[in-house]
Design a protein around this motif. Structure first.
Motif, PDB file in Angstrom:
ATOM      1  N   GLU A 150      90.654   4.631  43.757  1.00  0.00           N
ATOM      2  CA  GLU A 150      91.821   4.939  42.948  1.00  0.00           C
ATOM      3  C   GLU A 150      91.834   6.400  42.495  1.00  0.00           C
ATOM      4  N   ASN A 151      91.153   7.279  43.217  1.00  0.00           N
ATOM      5  CA  ASN A 151      91.153   8.711  42.927  1.00  0.00           C
ATOM      6  C   ASN A 151      92.598   9.218  42.859  1.00  0.00           C
ATOM      7  N   ALA A 152      92.983   9.776  41.710  1.00  0.00           N
ATOM      8  CA  ALA A 152      94.378  10.182  41.496  1.00  0.00           C
ATOM      9  C   ALA A 152      94.567  11.693  41.503  1.00  0.00           C
ATOM     10  N   GLU A 153      93.590  12.448  42.005  1.00  0.00           N
ATOM     11  CA  GLU A 153      93.691  13.906  41.948  1.00  0.00           C
ATOM     12  C   GLU A 153      94.911  14.430  42.708  1.00  0.00           C
ATOM     13  N   LYS A 154      95.263  13.801  43.824  1.00  0.00           N
ATOM     14  CA  LYS A 154      96.421  14.255  44.598  1.00  0.00           C
ATOM     15  C   LYS A 154      97.725  14.114  43.806  1.00  0.00           C
ATOM     16  N   PHE A 155      97.716  13.242  42.813  1.00  0.00           N
ATOM     17  CA  PHE A 155      98.917  12.967  42.026  1.00  0.00           C
ATOM     18  C   PHE A 155      98.852  13.594  40.635  1.00  0.00           C
ATOM     19  N   TYR A 156      97.831  14.424  40.427  1.00  0.00           N
ATOM     20  CA  TYR A 156      97.589  14.953  39.087  1.00  0.00           C
ATOM     21  C   TYR A 156      98.792  15.720  38.538  1.00  0.00           C
ATOM     22  N   ASP A 157      99.386  16.593  39.338  1.00  0.00           N
ATOM     23  CA  ASP A 157     100.521  17.386  38.864  1.00  0.00           C
ATOM     24  C   ASP A 157     101.715  16.502  38.520  1.00  0.00           C
ATOM     25  N   LYS A 158     101.988  15.502  39.362  1.00  0.00           N
ATOM     26  CA  LYS A 158     103.120  14.606  39.106  1.00  0.00           C
ATOM     27  C   LYS A 158     102.881  13.787  37.840  1.00  0.00           C
ATOM     28  N   LEU A 159     101.652  13.298  37.676  1.00  0.00           N
ATOM     29  CA  LEU A 159     101.343  12.510  36.484  1.00  0.00           C
ATOM     30  C   LEU A 159     101.394  13.380  35.231  1.00  0.00           C
ATOM     31  N   SER A 160     100.922  14.624  35.351  1.00  0.00           N
ATOM     32  CA  SER A 160     100.921  15.531  34.201  1.00  0.00           C
ATOM     33  C   SER A 160     102.324  15.880  33.743  1.00  0.00           C
ATOM     34  N   ALA A 161     103.292  15.786  34.666  1.00  0.00           N
ATOM     35  CA  ALA A 161     104.684  16.024  34.291  1.00  0.00           C
ATOM     36  C   ALA A 161     105.239  14.882  33.450  1.00  0.00           C
ATOM     37  N   VAL A 162     104.597  13.714  33.532  1.00  0.00           N
ATOM     38  CA  VAL A 162     105.011  12.546  32.747  1.00  0.00           C
ATOM     39  C   VAL A 162     104.402  12.591  31.354  1.00  0.00           C
ATOM     40  N   ALA A 163     103.081  12.867  31.298  1.00  0.00           N
ATOM     41  CA  ALA A 163     102.352  12.898  30.025  1.00  0.00           C
ATOM     42  C   ALA A 163     101.023  13.608  30.261  1.00  0.00           C
ATOM     43  N   PRO A 164     100.369  14.091  29.197  1.00  0.00           N
ATOM     44  CA  PRO A 164      99.035  14.673  29.383  1.00  0.00           C
ATOM     45  C   PRO A 164      98.140  13.698  30.144  1.00  0.00           C
ATOM     46  N   THR A 165      97.421  14.210  31.149  1.00  0.00           N
ATOM     47  CA  THR A 165      96.656  13.352  32.062  1.00  0.00           C
ATOM     48  C   THR A 165      95.202  13.793  32.129  1.00  0.00           C
TER      49      THR A 165
ATOM     50  N   THR B  39      92.737  20.105  23.225  1.00  0.00           N
ATOM     51  CA  THR B  39      92.590  20.529  24.615  1.00  0.00           C
ATOM     52  C   THR B  39      91.333  19.884  25.174  1.00  0.00           C
ATOM     53  N   VAL B  40      91.467  19.214  26.323  1.00  0.00           N
ATOM     54  CA  VAL B  40      90.363  18.440  26.891  1.00  0.00           C
ATOM     55  C   VAL B  40      90.047  18.926  28.304  1.00  0.00           C
ATOM     56  N   LYS B  41      88.788  19.218  28.543  1.00  0.00           N
ATOM     57  CA  LYS B  41      88.316  19.552  29.883  1.00  0.00           C
ATOM     58  C   LYS B  41      87.820  18.273  30.549  1.00  0.00           C
ATOM     59  N   HIS B  42      88.375  17.965  31.715  1.00  0.00           N
ATOM     60  CA  HIS B  42      87.991  16.741  32.428  1.00  0.00           C
ATOM     61  C   HIS B  42      87.693  17.096  33.876  1.00  0.00           C
ATOM     62  N   ASP B  43      87.548  16.095  34.748  1.00  0.00           N
ATOM     63  CA  ASP B  43      87.067  16.364  36.100  1.00  0.00           C
ATOM     64  C   ASP B  43      88.147  16.816  37.075  1.00  0.00           C
ATOM     65  N   ALA B  44      89.379  16.926  36.604  1.00  0.00           N
ATOM     66  CA  ALA B  44      90.447  17.448  37.457  1.00  0.00           C
ATOM     67  C   ALA B  44      91.050  18.724  36.882  1.00  0.00           C
ATOM     68  N   GLY B  45      90.501  19.202  35.768  1.00  0.00           N
ATOM     69  CA  GLY B  45      91.009  20.425  35.172  1.00  0.00           C
ATOM     70  C   GLY B  45      90.914  20.399  33.661  1.00  0.00           C
TER      71      GLY B  45
END
Length: 336
Positions: free
Chosen positions: A148-163, A52-58
């Motif tokens: 290239e801030n991807a926070e708006k896409f975080y949920d969509k990317l997380s559905a593909v693989a851990p992000t 489990t990794v804590k990063h800057d988007a969650g």
């Protein structure tokens, strides 16, 4: 031994084997933790092979302890990953320019990308989730700052693989490298990369003569001037080499996306603040630097008259292990 005796013996072996399998399945004795410790197979091993990794988007669960297929959705983060020998299979690319190769990878690490067969995932600053999905990553790494801030896409990317998303504007590249090393299970390599850089800094610091004047880290935008703070990655590197980095002008300058490492001010305000400081230009061609210092607001500054204007290189806007090394080479050549 006749056929009846053989059949009886085989039945006995089968019973013993079934008993052993039953004991293993029930987890009797010390063997019960084997799967959880990653020594067995199935879900226990999968759980042990994740973190489990804590990063800057969650906070992200089920991050592979040893990822095999990383897709970078940040061209800035790709350089940090390559320096760690992380298994990057594809990366976001920018439109080709003077600071990239023909496919949009930054020149400071494009050779490393080619050596590792890194593909272009997509070109542009917004993640193309469908193209990322097609690459079948087991981990996605990106940025939570910059263009290239991807926070708006975080949920969509997380559905593909851990992000995992990281800010790269308010931290030194060394600290970011150490953090990535810890989060990706590459601590040893991260320590080696930072140690090699620190050794190089020490060697060059001992070999150069630093001007007594402060160093103004600037980038010309024609209508305004960007000033990098002493806390920026560029400022910290110059400080480690013995320079005194000029503070930005008083007052609040214009920033981009909440960045804290630089701000824009008027040409006149920066020139007035710089006064006698040496001018170190970040990410410019020599022709652009000549044009900037020829303007009336700059041409009479002491640094211009005394030829204390220095080119830090086109690749110094974003520092990683590779571009930091190139900047050090520039400093050694200019001040050695």
């Amino acid at each position: 031994m006749n056929g009846r005796q053989l059949r009886a013996r085989f039945r006995g072996v089968a019973v013993v084997a079934a008993g052993l399998l039953a004991l293993t399945a029930c987890g009797g004795g010390d063997g019960g933790d084997a799967g959880a410790k990653g020594d067995g197979n199935g879900e226990g091993k999968a759980a042990a092979a994740a973190r489990t990794v804590k990063h800057d988007a969650g906070t992200t669960e089920k991050v592979p302890a040893q990822p095999k297929r990383i897709v970078s959705v940040s061209v800035t983060m790709t350089g940090h990953l390559l320096a760690l020998d992380a298994p990057v299979i594809a990366s976001q690319a920018t439109p080709p320019s003077v600071i990239t190769d023909k496919q949009g990878f930054f020149t400071q690490w494009s050779d490393a990308a080619a050596k590792n067969s890194v593909k272009v995932a997509y070109q542009g600053f917004e993640p193309d989730v469908e193209k990322v999905l097609a690459l079948k990553p087991d981990l996605i790494v990106g940025a939570s700052s910059g263009a290239e801030n991807a926070e708006k896409f975080y949920d969509k990317l997380s559905a593909v693989a851990p992000t995992l998303l990281y800010r790269h504007d308010d931290v030194s590249w060394q600290d970011l490298t150490a953090r990535l090393g810890k989060d990706l299970g590459l601590e040893k390599r991260a320590s080696e990369v930072v140690a090699a850089h620190d050794k190089r800094v020490g060697e060059v610091k001992a070999a150069i003569t630093v001007p007594k004047q402060s160093a103004a880290l600037v980038r010309d935008n024609q209508s305004a001037m960007t000033v990098f703070t002493p806390e920026s990655a560029q400022g910290r590197l110059l400080t480690s080499l013995g320079f005194t980095v000029l503070e930005p002008p008083a007052g609040k300058g214009q920033t981009q996306g909440g960045r804290s490492d630089f701000a824009e001010f008027s040409q006149e305000k920066v020139a007035d603040t710089a006064k006698d400081s040496s001018l170190l230009f970040v990410s410019h061609t020599p022709e652009e630097i000549t044009a900037a210092t020829a303007r009336p607001v700059w041409k009479d500054l002491a640094a211009v008259e005394d030829k204390r204007v220095y080119d830090l290189g086109l690749d110094t806007f974003r520092l990683d292990y590779y571009s930091a090394g190139n900047l050090i080479d520039k400093i050694e050549k200019a001040f050695g």
